[in-house]
Design a protein around this motif. Sequence first.
Motif, PDB file in Angstrom:
ATOM      1  N   GLY A  42      -8.587  -2.967   5.139  1.00  0.00           N
ATOM      2  CA  GLY A  42      -8.704  -1.962   5.901  1.00  0.00           C
ATOM      3  C   GLY A  42      -9.504  -2.051   7.128  1.00  0.00           C
ATOM      4  N   TYR A  43      -9.269  -3.201   7.668  1.00  0.00           N
ATOM      5  CA  TYR A  43     -10.167  -3.529   8.984  1.00  0.00           C
ATOM      6  C   TYR A  43      -9.208  -4.403  10.077  1.00  0.00           C
ATOM      7  N   PRO A  44      -7.903  -3.777  10.514  1.00  0.00           N
ATOM      8  CA  PRO A  44      -7.085  -4.494  11.251  1.00  0.00           C
ATOM      9  C   PRO A  44      -7.634  -4.767  12.511  1.00  0.00           C
ATOM     10  N   GLY A  45      -7.448  -5.994  12.905  1.00  0.00           N
ATOM     11  CA  GLY A  45      -8.023  -6.516  14.471  1.00  0.00           C
ATOM     12  C   GLY A  45      -6.850  -6.619  15.313  1.00  0.00           C
ATOM     13  N   THR A  46      -5.865  -5.422  15.395  1.00  0.00           N
ATOM     14  CA  THR A  46      -5.025  -5.403  16.335  1.00  0.00           C
ATOM     15  C   THR A  46      -5.336  -4.719  17.511  1.00  0.00           C
ATOM     16  N   TRP A  47      -4.457  -4.866  18.717  1.00  0.00           N
ATOM     17  CA  TRP A  47      -4.683  -4.056  19.756  1.00  0.00           C
ATOM     18  C   TRP A  47      -4.274  -2.542  19.562  1.00  0.00           C
TER      19      TRP A  47
ATOM     20  N   LEU B 230     -10.427   2.387   2.618  1.00  0.00           N
ATOM     21  CA  LEU B 230      -9.120   2.904   2.452  1.00  0.00           C
ATOM     22  C   LEU B 230      -8.977   4.167   2.922  1.00  0.00           C
ATOM     23  N   PRO B 231      -7.773   4.564   3.763  1.00  0.00           N
ATOM     24  CA  PRO B 231      -7.388   6.023   4.015  1.00  0.00           C
ATOM     25  C   PRO B 231      -7.437   6.978   2.865  1.00  0.00           C
ATOM     26  N   VAL B 232      -8.091   7.959   2.888  1.00  0.00           N
ATOM     27  CA  VAL B 232      -8.114   9.269   1.981  1.00  0.00           C
ATOM     28  C   VAL B 232      -6.915  10.236   2.197  1.00  0.00           C
TER      29      VAL B 232
ATOM     30  N   GLN C 103      -1.994  -0.852   0.277  1.00  0.00           N
ATOM     31  CA  GLN C 103      -0.965  -1.680   0.304  1.00  0.00           C
ATOM     32  C   GLN C 103       0.320  -0.865   0.532  1.00  0.00           C
ATOM     33  N   GLU C 104       0.211   0.320   1.379  1.00  0.00           N
ATOM     34  CA  GLU C 104       1.393   1.036   1.747  1.00  0.00           C
ATOM     35  C   GLU C 104       2.046   1.838   0.522  1.00  0.00           C
ATOM     36  N   ARG C 105       1.124   1.957  -0.616  1.00  0.00           N
ATOM     37  CA  ARG C 105       1.275   2.884  -1.755  1.00  0.00           C
ATOM     38  C   ARG C 105      -0.037   3.630  -2.081  1.00  0.00           C
ATOM     39  N   VAL C 106       0.321   4.586  -2.858  1.00  0.00           N
ATOM     40  CA  VAL C 106      -0.558   5.751  -3.124  1.00  0.00           C
ATOM     41  C   VAL C 106      -1.390   4.983  -4.414  1.00  0.00           C
ATOM     42  N   ALA C 107      -2.665   4.914  -4.390  1.00  0.00           N
ATOM     43  CA  ALA C 107      -3.653   4.607  -5.300  1.00  0.00           C
ATOM     44  C   ALA C 107      -4.810   5.575  -5.716  1.00  0.00           C
ATOM     45  N   TYR C 108      -5.239   5.463  -6.633  1.00  0.00           N
ATOM     46  CA  TYR C 108      -6.499   6.490  -7.160  1.00  0.00           C
ATOM     47  C   TYR C 108      -7.811   5.710  -7.412  1.00  0.00           C
ATOM     48  N   LEU C 109      -8.816   6.223  -6.972  1.00  0.00           N
ATOM     49  CA  LEU C 109     -10.275   5.513  -7.133  1.00  0.00           C
ATOM     50  C   LEU C 109     -11.230   6.900  -7.764  1.00  0.00           C
TER      51      LEU C 109
END
Length: 205
Positions: free
Chosen positions: A76-81, A175-177, A190-196
């Motif tokens: 969840g921490y992309p180091g991209t421009w 993780l995006p909520v 990972q580009e899918r929906v999950a539950y926590l």
Amino acid sequence: MFAAGQYAAALPHYRAQIWQQQQVSPRLLLRMAYAQHQAGHYAAEMLYLNLAQARQPRIGTWRQLVALAQRLRLVGYPGTWQQELRVQAQRYYYPGLQALLSGAVLAAIILLVRGQRTRRGAWLGYGAYLLGTGAYLVLLRPEPVGVVTHAASALMAGPGAGAAWLSTAAPGDRLPVLGHEDIWLRVRWQERVAYLRAADVLVIE
């Protein structure tokens, strides 16, 4: 105590100030993160860095998060421009929104004062301005994220203990909520929906 390098002694005072007295500032959160780092509590350091980043988005803080996440193998921490560009946009989101809303109120007052002298084109322009402000509000709004706070937090395929197990999230994973369902949080993983379980996550908005 912090200035004297007594980080362990400063931790309880900072913790009480943040969670009990609700006296929170980006500077205090960054100090807390640094104190947790010195104590070797890296999951707690991630949490406070995330809180500081949410309150005052900065490229420097984000890069600290990325470096620590890579070291701890967190997601969840992309180091991209592109991500750094989003951080810059988030930094100016609320001041920009305030300016746009102030402009909308001022323009409305001017148009109403002018009354019948106002041309139709002016009202159309004002409508377009409001549409642009609405698009800014919706499209650039910071996305709520959940920072995992408990070890071995199960990522499930559905909102229930009987759903299929997908993976295990580590403390500090970001993780995006997408929403809530009872005691569960719907997240993007990972580009899918999950539950926590909501109790395993601190939601930062």
